[in-house]
Design a protein around this motif. Sequence first.
Motif, mmCIF file in Angstrom:
data_model
loop_
_atom_site.group_PDB
_atom_site.id
_atom_site.type_symbol
_atom_site.label_atom_id
_atom_site.label_comp_id
_atom_site.label_asym_id
_atom_site.label_seq_id
_atom_site.Cartn_x
_atom_site.Cartn_y
_atom_site.Cartn_z
ATOM 1 N N THR A 5 0.852 -1.202 0.000
ATOM 2 C CA THR A 5 0.000 0.000 0.000
ATOM 3 C C THR A 5 0.885 1.249 0.000
ATOM 4 O O THR A 5 0.748 2.112 0.850
ATOM 5 C CB THR A 5 -0.929 0.009 1.218
ATOM 6 N N HIS A 6 1.799 1.299 -0.952
ATOM 7 C CA HIS A 6 2.715 2.436 -1.021
ATOM 8 C C HIS A 6 1.923 3.715 -1.282
ATOM 9 O O HIS A 6 1.017 3.734 -2.125
ATOM 10 C CB HIS A 6 3.733 2.219 -2.143
ATOM 11 N N PRO A 7 2.240 4.795 -0.573
ATOM 12 C CA PRO A 7 1.485 6.042 -0.752
ATOM 13 C C PRO A 7 1.523 6.607 -2.163
ATOM 14 O O PRO A 7 0.621 7.340 -2.562
ATOM 15 C CB PRO A 7 2.137 7.005 0.256
ATOM 16 N N GLN A 8 2.555 6.261 -2.934
ATOM 17 C CA GLN A 8 2.635 6.795 -4.290
ATOM 18 C C GLN A 8 1.486 6.290 -5.158
ATOM 19 O O GLN A 8 1.175 6.885 -6.196
ATOM 20 C CB GLN A 8 3.966 6.433 -4.938
ATOM 21 N N ASN A 9 0.819 5.213 -4.730
ATOM 22 C CA ASN A 9 -0.272 4.650 -5.514
ATOM 23 C C ASN A 9 -1.481 5.570 -5.615
ATOM 24 O O ASN A 9 -2.333 5.386 -6.495
ATOM 25 C CB ASN A 9 -0.702 3.297 -4.926
ATOM 26 N N ILE A 10 -1.585 6.552 -4.725
ATOM 27 C CA ILE A 10 -2.732 7.453 -4.786
ATOM 28 C C ILE A 10 -2.354 8.790 -5.418
ATOM 29 O O ILE A 10 -3.174 9.723 -5.429
ATOM 30 C CB ILE A 10 -3.357 7.672 -3.393
ATOM 31 N N LEU A 11 -1.146 8.876 -5.945
ATOM 32 C CA LEU A 11 -0.691 10.108 -6.580
ATOM 33 C C LEU A 11 -0.420 9.879 -8.060
ATOM 34 O O LEU A 11 0.033 8.805 -8.458
ATOM 35 C CB LEU A 11 0.596 10.611 -5.915
ATOM 36 N N GLU A 69 0.106 11.210 4.211
ATOM 37 C CA GLU A 69 1.303 10.374 4.153
ATOM 38 C C GLU A 69 1.932 10.443 2.770
ATOM 39 O O GLU A 69 3.165 10.549 2.635
ATOM 40 C CB GLU A 69 0.955 8.929 4.496
ATOM 41 N N ALA A 70 1.092 10.401 1.746
ATOM 42 C CA ALA A 70 1.597 10.397 0.373
ATOM 43 C C ALA A 70 2.318 11.697 0.030
ATOM 44 O O ALA A 70 3.407 11.692 -0.546
ATOM 45 C CB ALA A 70 0.447 10.156 -0.607
ATOM 46 N N ILE A 71 1.732 12.821 0.403
ATOM 47 C CA ILE A 71 2.339 14.095 0.033
ATOM 48 C C ILE A 71 3.557 14.387 0.910
ATOM 49 O O ILE A 71 4.505 15.042 0.484
ATOM 50 C CB ILE A 71 1.297 15.238 0.077
ATOM 51 N N GLY A 72 3.569 13.861 2.136
ATOM 52 C CA GLY A 72 4.768 13.956 2.971
ATOM 53 C C GLY A 72 5.900 13.125 2.400
ATOM 54 O O GLY A 72 7.076 13.496 2.503
#
Length: 358
Positions: A5-11, A69-72
């Motif tokens: 569930t890497h945060p980059q997946n929502i960006l 979390e993703a943008i951080g």
Amino acid sequence: MTIKTHPQNILQEEWIMVLRGYAQKAEQAGQLHPKQLALIFEQQWFKALVAKDYGGLQWSLPQTVRFEEAIGWVDGSVGWAFTLCCGAGWFSGFLDKSFAQQIFKNEKVCLAGSGAPSGIAHILDSGNYKISGEWSHASGAPHATVFTANCFLEERNKIKAFCFLKDEVQMIKSWNTIGLVASASESFAVKNLVIPKERCFEIEPAKAVIKAPLYQYPFLQLAECTIAANMSGMALHFMEECEIHFKQKKYGETFMWENEKLQSIFRKEEANWSAARSAMLEAVEHSWQILLAKDKISESLLNQVSNSSQQVVKVCRHLVNTLYAFTGLSGARMNTLLNQIWRDFQTGSQHAIFIDLN
């Protein structure tokens, strides 16, 4: 590293390229780069927690935390500015409706402010307020259109929150930290400023003007989990850059990454981070679902959100400081990405909400 569930997946990839591509120039300028801001305003991210009544996105808390979390992870300063300005936008649920409609009409609206009660307010005969004070650490101050501030209301012997417009405050360049440089968390001040009574608000669930679940979630836990998510993203970015460094740097005749001791330390820190992160995300999701179903979250569940958020930051501190010890001078050079992430993390982790003297 492989994270399901890497945060980059929502960006989107182009978002990452813009935000990271201008990060160095933003740090040099001491504030977010115009290209970064253009993307933020285009996507309306500063309105993530603004009520839909005023054209906001009104994201759910779990969605917000994952994006924090993703943008951080993308960039510390961008993430920090988003987290604090977005958090101030949450106050939309408690503002006078006519005033809120006025300020949120601005497509580039951004709220910045301070939680410290370092102002003094007096009630005038008209019912309006006269305020003086100076507040520190208003992240995103250079592009803020509205400033929020806590003041001690002497006539009532209590603390209340107020809103000032950009032209009413004096911004003071005071942000002088090793990291999160481009978050531009400057100070601001007012002196004998008279403002309408409609600009006073209280952030208690019972005082919410917008009767949506988002504005019934307790502020303390909302602040803890959103900022902790930001720190989690920065810690993940640091881990990834450390892995790249260890694979390129030799220790004797072999690359550092081939060292079994280092591999063991790295994997242990990664596992601890993953477990702490999962526990926080689960607690946030559970508490949100309970709020939707029952309109009230139990104290025990709120404690789980607080404890898991605090644990995330503790684990991330240990992770970053442990791995940093193996980075050598590359980690100490101010012009390296490794160093910038380290500085950003060290600065963010000093937030008062994560200083525990108990």
